[in-house]
Design an enzyme around this catalytic site. Structure first.
Site, PDB file in Angstrom:
ATOM      1  CB  ILE A   1      -0.990   0.042   1.190  1.00 47.00           C
ATOM      2  CG1 ILE A   1      -0.314  -0.393   2.493  1.00 47.00           C
ATOM      3  CG2 ILE A   1      -2.229  -0.769   0.898  1.00 47.00           C
ATOM      4  CD1 ILE A   1      -1.208  -0.322   3.706  1.00 47.00           C
TER       5      ILE A   1
ATOM      6  CB  THR B   1      12.562   8.124   1.740  1.00 43.55           C
ATOM      7  OG1 THR B   1      11.624   9.076   1.253  1.00 43.55           O
ATOM      8  CG2 THR B   1      13.935   8.438   1.243  1.00 43.55           C
ATOM      9  CG  PHE B   2      12.992   6.847   5.700  1.00 44.78           C
ATOM     10  CD1 PHE B   2      14.372   6.921   5.594  1.00 44.78           C
ATOM     11  CD2 PHE B   2      12.264   8.026   5.692  1.00 44.78           C
ATOM     12  CE1 PHE B   2      15.015   8.142   5.502  1.00 44.78           C
ATOM     13  CE2 PHE B   2      12.893   9.254   5.595  1.00 44.78           C
ATOM     14  CZ  PHE B   2      14.278   9.322   5.502  1.00 44.78           C
ATOM     15  CB  SER B   3       9.059   2.034   5.438  1.00 39.62           C
ATOM     16  OG  SER B   3       7.970   2.870   5.125  1.00 39.62           O
TER      17      SER B   3
ATOM     18  CB  VAL C   1       3.320   0.513   4.186  1.00 36.91           C
ATOM     19  CG1 VAL C   1       2.185   0.171   5.142  1.00 36.91           C
ATOM     20  CG2 VAL C   1       4.284   1.484   4.864  1.00 36.91           C
TER      21      VAL C   1
ATOM     22  CG  ASP D   1       7.821  13.885   6.877  1.00 34.99           C
ATOM     23  OD1 ASP D   1       7.763  14.894   6.135  1.00 34.99           O
ATOM     24  OD2 ASP D   1       8.085  12.750   6.455  1.00 34.99           O
TER      25      ASP D   1
HETATM   26  P1  ADP Z   1       7.466   6.195   5.115  1.00 36.24           P
HETATM   27  O1  ADP Z   1       8.336   6.445   6.307  1.00 36.24           O
HETATM   28  O2  ADP Z   1       8.081   5.286   4.136  1.00 36.24           O
HETATM   29  O3  ADP Z   1       6.929   7.464   4.497  1.00 36.24           O
HETATM   30  P2  ADP Z   1       4.749   5.774   6.188  1.00 36.24           P
HETATM   31  O4  ADP Z   1       4.551   5.337   7.591  1.00 36.24           O
HETATM   32  O5  ADP Z   1       4.460   7.205   5.901  1.00 36.24           O
HETATM   33  O6  ADP Z   1       6.208   5.365   5.695  1.00 36.24           O
HETATM   34  O7  ADP Z   1       3.839   4.882   5.239  1.00 36.24           O
HETATM   35  C1  ADP Z   1       3.883   5.019   3.824  1.00 36.24           C
HETATM   36  C2  ADP Z   1       2.484   4.928   3.246  1.00 36.24           C
HETATM   37  O8  ADP Z   1       1.894   3.667   3.595  1.00 36.24           O
HETATM   38  C3  ADP Z   1       1.499   5.983   3.778  1.00 36.24           C
HETATM   39  O9  ADP Z   1       1.577   7.178   3.037  1.00 36.24           O
HETATM   40  C4  ADP Z   1       0.169   5.266   3.595  1.00 36.24           C
HETATM   41  O10 ADP Z   1      -0.277   5.382   2.258  1.00 36.24           O
HETATM   42  C5  ADP Z   1       0.511   3.814   3.861  1.00 36.24           C
HETATM   43  N1  ADP Z   1       0.252   3.499   5.283  1.00 36.24           N
HETATM   44  C6  ADP Z   1       1.105   3.634   6.326  1.00 36.24           C
HETATM   45  N2  ADP Z   1       0.549   3.241   7.486  1.00 36.24           N
HETATM   46  C7  ADP Z   1      -0.709   2.843   7.180  1.00 36.24           C
HETATM   47  C8  ADP Z   1      -1.824   2.343   7.952  1.00 36.24           C
HETATM   48  N3  ADP Z   1      -1.719   2.149   9.271  1.00 36.24           N
HETATM   49  N4  ADP Z   1      -2.980   2.064   7.301  1.00 36.24           N
HETATM   50  C9  ADP Z   1      -3.075   2.227   5.964  1.00 36.24           C
HETATM   51  N5  ADP Z   1      -2.082   2.690   5.184  1.00 36.24           N
HETATM   52  C10 ADP Z   1      -0.906   2.999   5.772  1.00 36.24           C
HETATM   53 MG    MG Z   2       5.550   8.838   5.178  1.00 37.55          MG
END
Ligand code: ADP
Ligand code: MG
Length: 400
Positions: A29, A33-35, A37, A180
Site C-alpha cells: 500500500i 524513502t524509508f519503508s 508498507v 513530517d
Molecule cells: P514512510 O516512512 O516510508 O513514508 P509511512 O509510515 O508514511 O512510511 O507509510 C507510507 C504509506 O503507507 C502511507 O503514506 C500510507 O499510504 C501507507 N500506510 C502507512 N501506514 C498505514 C496504515 N496504518 N494504514 C493504511 N495505510 C498505511
Molecule cells: Mg511517510
C-alpha cells in the site's frame, strides 16, 4: 497480481517467518524513502475481544503461505457456534535496513508512547529478523489527498483539519515534534470524516536544553554579536572562516517551517503547525504541492515571495541570519493569504477546465475564519504562530 510484487511478498514472508505465521499478506500500500508498507490480514485477531492479542506466540500455529485464503474459526466461535470470524486488517511497515538502528528504535518508542490517541495509529507490535524490523499498525482505510482536495467544500475540510490538529495536540503535549506533517502521513477517510497521523520516522522529542539560537532571546548583547558574526559586511565572504551551522532539517520539501530552513537550533512543536498551514493553503488554493522548491534557499525565496522581504529579513535576524535578495519578484510589501489564494484560484494561468473548482472557496461563508486560521498557522515568527491547543479553540475548528 504483478509477478514482481508476488516475489517481493514471498521473499518478505520467507525472511519474516513469525510475521508470515500470523499475517496473511494481501498487497503493497505504500513505498516511501524509508519503508515499504503492506496490507495484511491478522489471523490472530479475536473479534470477540475486539482487540488484537498482542502476546500470543506464533508457535504451534499453522504456517500460512502467500495467497492462502484461510478463514479460520476461533475456538470460542466454535464453542458457541456463531457465524464466520470478522476479519481484521493491519498495515505492516517494513523499515529499510538503511535506516539506522537508533532511528528505528526512536520511531517505535515514540509510536508506543503516543498510542492512546484515536487520531494516531497505535503500534500493535513489532518484529525483528536480523537487521530488518517491521512495525505492525492497524490498517486504516483512507483516500488519497489528491483525489479529494479539489472537490471537498471548506465545511468538510474543517473535519480534516480538526482531526489533524487533534492528533498534533496529543503529540505536542508529549513534547514531541512530528517533523513530517503532510497529506501522505495523515490517512484521512472523507466518509468517516476521520484521519490518523502516521509515520513517526523523523519525529523527535523537543529538546529540554536546546542549543543556542538567537531566537531564545538571551541578552541583547549576545543577540547583536551573533547577528553581526554571521553578517558578511559588503558582500559575501570568499573564504568564510565562520563555522557552518548544523541543525536538524529533516522533513519534506515544501512543508518546512522558516526556522527549519534557517537552521534554528531551538526548533519547537510549532514547526508542525506551519506544515498544517501549508496543507490548508494547498486546499484553499486548490494547488498541490503548493511549494515546490528543490532546496532550502529556493524555499526561502518562495516564502519571501508571499510575505515580502522585510518580514523574512526580520525572521532571519531572529535566528541570527541575514536574508537578502535581488530577485525582483520578491516584493517589499507582502501579500495577504487571501490575495495569494485569489491569484492561485482565479489567476490567468489556471487551466480553463478547472473552472468548476474556482468558486468553491469564494462562496463559502466560513472563508474569513479559515483565512484567519491560515494566517495564524503561516506566521513566520514561530513565537507568534498558533499552537495546536490554541488552534482547537479557534472558531474555525471549535464549532465542530
Ligand atoms: P514512510 O516512512 O516510508 O513514508 P509511512 O509510515 O508514511 O512510511 O507509510 C507510507 C504509506 O503507507 C502511507 O503514506 C500510507 O499510504 C501507507 N500506510 C502507512 N501506514 C498505514 C496504515 N496504518 N494504514 C493504511 N495505510 C498505511
Ligand atoms: Mg511517510
Amino acid at each position: 497480481m504483478d509477478p514482481q510484487l508476488v516475489e517481493e511478498l514471498d521473499s518478505f514472508a520467507r525472511s519474516f517467518k513469525d510475521v508470515a505465521n500470523r499475517f496473511r499478506l494481501i498487497s503493497k500500500i505504500g513505498e516511501g524513502t524509508f519503508s515499504s508498507v503492506y496490507r495484511a490480514e491478522d489471523m490472530e485477531y479475536d473479534a470477540f475481544d475486539n482487540s488484537w492479542d498482542l502476546d500470543r506466540s506464533p508457535e504451534g500455529k499453522r504456517r500460512l503461505s502467500m495467497g492462502d485464503t484461510l478463514s479460520p474459526i476461533s475456538k470460542r466461535q466454535k464453542k458457541v457456534g456463531v457465524g464466520p470470524r470478522r476479519k481484521k486488517y493491519v498495515a505492516i511497515k517494513r523499515i529499510y535496513v538503511t535506516s539506522s538502528p537508533q532511528r528505528i528504535l526512536n520511531e517505535l518508542v515514540l509510536l508506543h508512547t503516543l498510542s492512546r490517541c484515536d487520531s494516531i495509529a497505535p503500534l500493535i507490535t513489532a518484529f525483528r529478523s536480523q537487521d530488518q524490523v517491521v512495525a505492525i499498525l492497524p490498517y486504516y482505510k483512507h483516500a488519497d489527498y489528491r483525489a479529494f482536495y479539489r472537490q471537498l467544500p471548506l465545511m468538510e475540510f474543517k473535519y480534516y483539519m480538526k482531526s489533524l490538529v487533534t492528533a498534533l495536540e496529543h503529540v505536542h503535549l508529549h513534547g514531541i515534534l512530528h517533523r513530517d506533517v503532510k497529506p501522505t502521513n495523515f490517512l484521512y477517510d472523507p466518509e468517516k470524516r476521520r484521519g490518523v497521523l502516521v509515520d513517526f520516522g523523523l519525529a523527535e522529542r523537543e529538546s529540554v536544553d536546546p542549543s543556542y539560537c538567537t531566537c531564545r532571546g538571551y541578552g541583547e548583547n549576545n543577540h547583536i554579536r551573533h547577528i553581526t558574526d554571521r553578517q558578511p559586511i559588503g558582500g559575501y565572504l570568499k573564504n568564510d572562516p565562520r563555522p557552518g551551522r548544523r541543525a536538524n532539517r529533516a522533513g519534506t520539501r515544501g512543508f518546512r517551517a522558516p526556522e527549519v530552513l534557517l537552521k534554528c537550533l531551538n526548533q519547537t512543536t510549532k514547526i508542525d503547525m506551519w506544515s498544517v498551514g501549508v496543507i490548508l493553503l494547498s486546499f484553499m488554493s486548490k494547488r498541490f504541492p503548493f511549494f515546490n522548491s528543490a532546496d532550502d534557499i529556493d524555499a526561502m525565496i518562495e516564502i519571501a515571495s508571499i510575505f515580502g522581504k522585510p518580514k523574512i529579513s526580520a525572521c532571519s535576524r531572529l535566528h541570527g541570519s541575514m536574508f537578502d535578495t535581488n530577485i525582483p519578484t520578491v516584493p517589499d510589501r507582502g501579500f495577504t493569504l487571501e490575495e495569494i489564494v485569489d491569484w492561485a484560484v482565479n489567476g490567468t494561468d489556471v487551466d480553463e477546465t478547472e473552472s468548476s473548482t474556482r468558486s468553491l472557496v469564494d462562496e463559502d461563508p466560513e472563508k474569513d475564519l479559515a483565512f484567519d486560521f491560515l494566517t495564524k498557522c503561516l506566521e513566520v515568527d514561530f513565537r507568534k504562530r498558533i499552537s495546536a491547543q490554541e488552534a482547537l479553540r479557534h472558531q474555525f475548528l471549535a464549532g465542530i
